[in-house]
Design a protein around this motif. Structure first.
Motif, PDB file in Angstrom:
ATOM      1  N   ASP A 135       1.685 -15.472   1.269  1.00 39.68           N
ATOM      2  CA  ASP A 135       1.900 -16.029  -0.065  1.00 39.68           C
ATOM      3  C   ASP A 135       2.171 -17.522   0.037  1.00 39.68           C
ATOM      4  O   ASP A 135       1.796 -18.295  -0.841  1.00 39.68           O
ATOM      5  CB  ASP A 135       3.080 -15.335  -0.746  1.00 39.68           C
ATOM      6  N   ALA A 136       2.844 -17.918   1.129  1.00 38.16           N
ATOM      7  CA  ALA A 136       3.194 -19.318   1.345  1.00 38.16           C
ATOM      8  C   ALA A 136       1.950 -20.123   1.717  1.00 38.16           C
ATOM      9  O   ALA A 136       0.926 -19.574   2.124  1.00 38.16           O
ATOM     10  CB  ALA A 136       4.252 -19.425   2.430  1.00 38.16           C
ATOM     11  N   ASN A 137       2.066 -21.441   1.616  1.00 39.51           N
ATOM     12  CA  ASN A 137       0.894 -22.287   1.830  1.00 39.51           C
ATOM     13  C   ASN A 137       1.212 -23.613   2.508  1.00 39.51           C
ATOM     14  O   ASN A 137       0.314 -24.447   2.688  1.00 39.51           O
ATOM     15  CB  ASN A 137       0.220 -22.580   0.489  1.00 39.51           C
ATOM     16  N   GLU A 138       2.472 -23.847   2.900  1.00 39.77           N
ATOM     17  CA  GLU A 138       2.815 -25.167   3.438  1.00 39.77           C
ATOM     18  C   GLU A 138       3.278 -25.065   4.903  1.00 39.77           C
ATOM     19  O   GLU A 138       2.604 -24.440   5.702  1.00 39.77           O
ATOM     20  CB  GLU A 138       3.873 -25.819   2.547  1.00 39.77           C
ATOM     21  N   GLY A 139       4.417 -25.651   5.238  1.00 36.90           N
ATOM     22  CA  GLY A 139       4.853 -25.733   6.619  1.00 36.90           C
ATOM     23  C   GLY A 139       5.181 -24.383   7.225  1.00 36.90           C
ATOM     24  O   GLY A 139       5.649 -23.473   6.536  1.00 36.90           O
ATOM     25  N   ILE A 140       4.950 -24.234   8.543  1.00 34.26           N
ATOM     26  CA  ILE A 140       5.211 -22.981   9.241  1.00 34.26           C
ATOM     27  C   ILE A 140       5.961 -23.244  10.547  1.00 34.26           C
ATOM     28  O   ILE A 140       5.845 -24.309  11.144  1.00 34.26           O
ATOM     29  CB  ILE A 140       3.917 -22.195   9.536  1.00 34.26           C
ATOM     30  N   ALA A 141       6.727 -22.250  10.981  1.00 31.83           N
ATOM     31  CA  ALA A 141       7.444 -22.317  12.255  1.00 31.83           C
ATOM     32  C   ALA A 141       7.745 -20.895  12.703  1.00 31.83           C
ATOM     33  O   ALA A 141       7.967 -20.003  11.878  1.00 31.83           O
ATOM     34  CB  ALA A 141       8.747 -23.115  12.115  1.00 31.83           C
ATOM     35  N   GLY A 180       8.918 -13.977  17.130  1.00 35.14           N
ATOM     36  CA  GLY A 180       7.558 -14.020  16.617  1.00 35.14           C
ATOM     37  C   GLY A 180       7.437 -13.876  15.120  1.00 35.14           C
ATOM     38  O   GLY A 180       6.344 -13.646  14.602  1.00 35.14           O
ATOM     39  N   ASN A 181       8.538 -14.010  14.395  1.00 35.71           N
ATOM     40  CA  ASN A 181       8.483 -14.010  12.937  1.00 35.71           C
ATOM     41  C   ASN A 181       8.123 -15.412  12.458  1.00 35.71           C
ATOM     42  O   ASN A 181       8.646 -16.404  12.967  1.00 35.71           O
ATOM     43  CB  ASN A 181       9.823 -13.585  12.352  1.00 35.71           C
ATOM     44  N   LEU A 182       7.237 -15.477  11.492  1.00 34.46           N
ATOM     45  CA  LEU A 182       6.777 -16.763  10.981  1.00 34.46           C
ATOM     46  C   LEU A 182       7.527 -17.117   9.709  1.00 34.46           C
ATOM     47  O   LEU A 182       7.545 -16.342   8.752  1.00 34.46           O
ATOM     48  CB  LEU A 182       5.278 -16.721  10.699  1.00 34.46           C
ATOM     49  N   TYR A 183       8.119 -18.303   9.686  1.00 39.24           N
ATOM     50  CA  TYR A 183       8.780 -18.839   8.498  1.00 39.24           C
ATOM     51  C   TYR A 183       7.818 -19.831   7.853  1.00 39.24           C
ATOM     52  O   TYR A 183       7.236 -20.682   8.536  1.00 39.24           O
ATOM     53  CB  TYR A 183      10.089 -19.531   8.861  1.00 39.24           C
ATOM     54  N   SER A 243      10.305 -24.188  -5.182  1.00 36.06           N
ATOM     55  CA  SER A 243       9.511 -23.612  -4.103  1.00 36.06           C
ATOM     56  C   SER A 243      10.226 -22.383  -3.566  1.00 36.06           C
ATOM     57  O   SER A 243      11.311 -22.011  -4.028  1.00 36.06           O
ATOM     58  CB  SER A 243       9.323 -24.648  -2.992  1.00 36.06           C
ATOM     59  N   SER A 244       9.625 -21.762  -2.567  1.00 35.43           N
ATOM     60  CA  SER A 244      10.240 -20.598  -1.947  1.00 35.43           C
ATOM     61  C   SER A 244       9.974 -20.621  -0.451  1.00 35.43           C
ATOM     62  O   SER A 244       9.161 -21.401   0.040  1.00 35.43           O
ATOM     63  CB  SER A 244       9.705 -19.298  -2.565  1.00 35.43           C
ATOM     64  N   LEU A 245      10.681 -19.766   0.250  1.00 32.21           N
ATOM     65  CA  LEU A 245      10.487 -19.594   1.686  1.00 32.21           C
ATOM     66  C   LEU A 245      10.123 -18.144   1.950  1.00 32.21           C
ATOM     67  O   LEU A 245      10.679 -17.231   1.331  1.00 32.21           O
ATOM     68  CB  LEU A 245      11.749 -19.972   2.462  1.00 32.21           C
ATOM     69  N   GLN A 246       9.199 -17.945   2.868  1.00 31.86           N
ATOM     70  CA  GLN A 246       8.731 -16.609   3.211  1.00 31.86           C
ATOM     71  C   GLN A 246       8.910 -16.386   4.705  1.00 31.86           C
ATOM     72  O   GLN A 246       8.688 -17.296   5.511  1.00 31.86           O
ATOM     73  CB  GLN A 246       7.257 -16.457   2.823  1.00 31.86           C
ATOM     74  N   THR A 247       9.334 -15.182   5.079  1.00 29.60           N
ATOM     75  CA  THR A 247       9.430 -14.793   6.483  1.00 29.60           C
ATOM     76  C   THR A 247       8.489 -13.630   6.718  1.00 29.60           C
ATOM     77  O   THR A 247       8.593 -12.595   6.055  1.00 29.60           O
ATOM     78  CB  THR A 247      10.868 -14.372   6.841  1.00 29.60           C
ATOM     79  N   LEU A 248       7.569 -13.805   7.666  1.00 27.84           N
ATOM     80  CA  LEU A 248       6.522 -12.825   7.928  1.00 27.84           C
ATOM     81  C   LEU A 248       6.764 -12.178   9.290  1.00 27.84           C
ATOM     82  O   LEU A 248       6.789 -12.856  10.315  1.00 27.84           O
ATOM     83  CB  LEU A 248       5.150 -13.502   7.895  1.00 27.84           C
ATOM     84  N   HIS A 249       6.921 -10.871   9.261  1.00 23.63           N
ATOM     85  CA  HIS A 249       7.259 -10.062  10.423  1.00 23.63           C
ATOM     86  C   HIS A 249       6.179 -10.151  11.499  1.00 23.63           C
ATOM     87  O   HIS A 249       5.027  -9.807  11.259  1.00 23.63           O
ATOM     88  CB  HIS A 249       7.437  -8.616   9.940  1.00 23.63           C
ATOM     89  N   ARG A 250       6.525 -10.665  12.684  1.00 28.97           N
ATOM     90  CA  ARG A 250       5.700 -10.612  13.899  1.00 28.97           C
ATOM     91  C   ARG A 250       4.218 -10.772  13.578  1.00 28.97           C
ATOM     92  O   ARG A 250       3.389  -9.885  13.828  1.00 28.97           O
ATOM     93  CB  ARG A 250       5.980  -9.320  14.651  1.00 28.97           C
ATOM     94  N   ILE A 251       3.875 -11.934  13.100  1.00 25.28           N
ATOM     95  CA  ILE A 251       2.573 -12.154  12.471  1.00 25.28           C
ATOM     96  C   ILE A 251       1.400 -11.957  13.432  1.00 25.28           C
ATOM     97  O   ILE A 251       0.337 -11.470  13.041  1.00 25.28           O
ATOM     98  CB  ILE A 251       2.529 -13.545  11.810  1.00 25.28           C
ATOM     99  N   VAL A 252       1.566 -12.293  14.708  1.00 27.66           N
ATOM    100  CA  VAL A 252       0.461 -12.169  15.650  1.00 27.66           C
ATOM    101  C   VAL A 252       0.072 -10.709  15.867  1.00 27.66           C
ATOM    102  O   VAL A 252      -1.069 -10.397  16.199  1.00 27.66           O
ATOM    103  CB  VAL A 252       0.828 -12.852  16.989  1.00 27.66           C
ATOM    104  N   GLY A 258       7.141 -29.551   5.061  1.00 31.38           N
ATOM    105  CA  GLY A 258       7.401 -29.204   6.451  1.00 31.38           C
ATOM    106  C   GLY A 258       8.735 -28.514   6.643  1.00 31.38           C
ATOM    107  O   GLY A 258       9.691 -28.750   5.899  1.00 31.38           O
ATOM    108  N   ILE A 259       8.806 -27.614   7.639  1.00 34.55           N
ATOM    109  CA  ILE A 259      10.056 -26.937   7.946  1.00 34.55           C
ATOM    110  C   ILE A 259      10.325 -26.999   9.442  1.00 34.55           C
ATOM    111  O   ILE A 259       9.425 -27.196  10.265  1.00 34.55           O
ATOM    112  CB  ILE A 259      10.063 -25.462   7.480  1.00 34.55           C
ATOM    113  N   ALA A 260      11.581 -26.844   9.787  1.00 31.96           N
ATOM    114  CA  ALA A 260      12.022 -26.767  11.181  1.00 31.96           C
ATOM    115  C   ALA A 260      13.101 -25.707  11.271  1.00 31.96           C
ATOM    116  O   ALA A 260      13.856 -25.492  10.317  1.00 31.96           O
ATOM    117  CB  ALA A 260      12.564 -28.119  11.657  1.00 31.96           C
ATOM    118  N   ILE A 261      13.163 -25.029  12.411  1.00 34.51           N
ATOM    119  CA  ILE A 261      14.184 -24.014  12.640  1.00 34.51           C
ATOM    120  C   ILE A 261      15.180 -24.518  13.675  1.00 34.51           C
ATOM    121  O   ILE A 261      14.795 -24.961  14.755  1.00 34.51           O
ATOM    122  CB  ILE A 261      13.560 -22.695  13.137  1.00 34.51           C
ATOM    123  N   ALA A 262      16.453 -24.460  13.340  1.00 35.58           N
ATOM    124  CA  ALA A 262      17.527 -24.666  14.314  1.00 35.58           C
ATOM    125  C   ALA A 262      17.864 -23.283  14.864  1.00 35.58           C
ATOM    126  O   ALA A 262      18.583 -22.514  14.229  1.00 35.58           O
ATOM    127  CB  ALA A 262      18.744 -25.313  13.652  1.00 35.58           C
TER     128      ALA A 262
END
Length: 666
Positions: free
Chosen positions: A73-79, A84-87, A97-106, A132-136
């Protein structure tokens, strides 16, 4: 749209093979300019954001052929996080806007889409357009550049549908992307005014709004608009891209800036690339794989590759590879890593643990923490946390998040393994899985299977094992349920052998083989009844805690006996767990053999256990104690006193914390 490789994915060779089987490359998106680095490197995720492909995430192999596509559903920055979950950031629906977390995308099927049983999303309230996003990773934070809102929005990485920002950092302009160096707690912000803002001590300083330094590349064009940014900590180097005029398709630039942590003011990059040969018009994002740079070139529909971006001449230098990619928006590097044993399956000596977490149900006084972390020698309390729930069992995943069962659901507490001292449950960091769709009646024990991305829960009220996606949130149904004829209390899943052991309240253990594929559909493969001298233990027997020691194929069990009797608890060790069936003699029995007296064992209602490979920790609820029995597998049994103890109000569960939790995936 982040830095440090945008996060790495932990994926076993077997899982990688399964994920990619049958997903051939797309001949229409092959490399157009072969280079010396062709076929060398890691996989790459590409988020697209065109009029017809917004939200499509392609997985590219080392030769940069498309292997499979996921529809986000998301369309912008990824991390990517450690598991292996994609934010992903999403501004397609307007503000907020919103943030999406996608379970083990690969590991998802080709052309799969987001589903609520596996994935979660939440509105980033107060935001305009997140880019853009970054994960700490250690802190468990997602930082997002809020274009149009002149801010950085910060959320807990475990947050759910009711999330609110943990912090909002006001900026003097708009940041498009950001890079976070967790080791030094330093944030680099790619600003659309052509500068890079540097903020030292960003998290520890309380998300300060005053930049420490401003970096301005002196080789920028007449219009400068920094977008992509990546930081290589080993060399203290920033690599940034400049889209220039977004309406012009040939004025993009790239800068390499050394001594980035201390650079200030107008800076001459060590390398500057610009010109028609570079094919850079709108280079909106980049990631680094060592010294190799992958660049999302949006206006010219390509992923550009420079094999050694940190060195070489400046000027109009062509990329080493060019790959067709329609409107790429952001990139994330996929690096195969050796799997790490799930926390509940660490049963070999030599693992370093930092503490033991204990839930109290209920705490001694209202307002007291209901989760405490004790020293391993049970000599002192390190910290406390308040869930405010009717907490039951607790377990950690490898990111350091805690899953806690309570009367009507599950809570996911962000990075409880490593911090949150004195804090309470917060919608900005934490979430719940709760509601009619969950099917949960009285959840008790559970296990977190990180390699599958599952949380397995025993439902005592409606006898079953219910399995949820580890990233799910809200009122979601389980992925599947295994119905039981006897009420369960706890379970332990062995990922290596794909075998599930369930402790039942009638004093038996149900064993399910090939659990991830069979899912218990045919009922238990075996039922073990603990015994001595070939005779099953007399009622009342009521198994609660269970640990499978994979290294020795043994089960450790706690038996509360009658829940109304505070003096009849027992511990058992049982051999050959994977093949045991029916009445089976135990090898160790810790029991004073007097149900009317607690004896030296102090066992009355041992409701939960945790094993460190040598010593057993016990939540002894009726005595209000946490006990440690040393060298449990070699115990002579009988009326054995615990080696160590700690007084704790109504302890309900125990879980060990290993030192490698919440580590960065790099």
């Amino acid at each position: 749209m982040n830095a440090n490789g945008k996060g790495f994915i932990w994926l076993s060779p077997l899982a990688m093979a399964v994920a990619l089987a049958g997903c051939g490359g797309d001949d229409d998106r092959r490399s157009l300019v072969p280079g010396p680095g062709l076929g060398e490197g890691n996989q790459l995720l590409v988020m697209h954001n065109g009029s017809g492909n917004a939200g499509e995430v392609d997985l590219l192999d080392a030769r940069l052929n498309v292997q499979q596509t996921f529809n986000a559903d998301a369309n912008e920055g990824i991390a990517l996080d450690l598991l292996g979950n994609l934010y992903a950031a999403n501004d397609s629906g307007g503000s907020p806007s919103s943030l999406q977390t996608l379970h083990r995308i690969v590991e998802r099927n080709n052309n799969a889409s987001a589903v609520p049983t596996l994935d979660r999303d939440f509105p980033a309230n107060g935001s305009m357009t997140l880019k853009g996003i970054a994960i700490a990773h250690e802190a468990g934070l997602v930082m997002a550049a809020n274009v149009g809102g002149n801010s950085v929005e910060v959320f807990g990485s475990a947050a759910g549908e009711n999330a609110v920002p943990l912090a909002s950092t006001a900026l003097p302009g708009n940041a498009w992307d950001l890079a976070y160096d967790e080791a030094s707690d330093r944030l680099f912000l790619a600003m659309t005014n052509g500068t890079v803002l540097v903020v030292d001590d960003y998290v520890d300083g309380g998300f300060m709004t005053t930049p420490s330094r401003t970096i301005t590349p002196d080789s920028a064009g007449p219009v400068s608009n920094i977008h992509g940014i990546a930081y290589q900590s080993d060399s203290d180097t920033l690599v940034i891209t400049d889209v220039g005029d977004a309406a012009v398709a040939d004025d993009g630039r790239l800068y390499v800036i050394g001594n980035a942590s201390t650079a200030n003011g107008s800076v001459t990059p060590s390398r500057s690339l610009a010109g028609p040969a570079t094919l850079m018009g709108n280079p909106v994002d980049l990631v680094l794989d060592g010294n190799k740079a992958y660049i999302a070139e949006k206006s010219n529909d390509a992923v550009l590759v420079y094999n050694d971006v940190l060195s070489g001449s400046s000027g109009d230098v062509a990329p080493d590879e060019v790959v067709d990619s329609l409107k790429p928006e952001s990139l994330a590097l996929v690096v195969e890593q050796e799997p790490v044993v799930d926390l509940s399956d660490i049963d070999e000596t030599g693992t370093d643990f930092t503490g033991v977490a204990v839930t109290s149900n209920a705490p001694a006084l209202p307002g007291d923490p209901d989760v405490v972390v004790l020293d391993l020698d049970l000599g002192a309390m390190q910290r406390g946390f308040t869930t405010g729930l009717d907490r039951e069992s607790l377990a950690f995943n490898q990111m350091g998040d805690a899953y806690i069962s309570y009367d009507t659901g599950l809570a996911v507490i962000n990075r409880l393994a490593t911090g949150r001292d004195g804090e309470m449950f917060s919608a900005s960091r934490d979430r719940v899985i709760e509601g009619a769709s969950t099917g949960l009646s009285s959840p008790k024990g559970f296990d977190v299977a990180d390699q599958l991305g599952w949380v397995l829960v025993t439902d005592n009220g409606s006898p079953a094992v219910r399995v949820f996606g580890a990233q799910a949130g809200g009122d979601v149904p389980p992925l599947f349920s295994t119905m039981l004829s006897v009420a369960p209390w706890d379970l332990d899943y062995d990922p290596e052998e794909d075998r599930l052991f369930v402790a039942l309240t009638d004093g038996t253990v149900a064993v399910f083989d090939d659990y991830s594929t069979e899912r218990g559909g045919g009922g238990a493969d075996r039922v073990i009844t603990p015994a001595e001298g070939g005779v099953a233990f007399s009622a009342p027997t009521n198994l609660h805690g269970i640990v499978h020691v994979a290294e020795t194929d043994q089960l450790i069990l706690s038996d509360v006996g009658s829940g109304a009797n505070p003096t009849d608890g027992k511990l058992y060790v049982l051999n050959d767990a994977s093949t045991a069936d029916g009445v089976t003699d135990v090898s160790v029995r810790i029991d004073d053999e007097d149900n009317s007296a607690v004896g030296a064992t102090q066992l009355g209602n041992p409701v939960d256990i945790a094993f460190d490979g040598e010593h057993l920790y016990v939540a002894e609820k009726s005595q209000g104690m946490v006990l440690r029995f040393d060298n449990i597998l070699d115990s002579a049994g009988g009326d054995v006193a615990p080696s160590l103890s700690w007084m704790q109000s109504a302890p309900e569960s125990v879980s060990l914390i290993s030192e490698d939790l919440a580590r960065s995936p790099e």
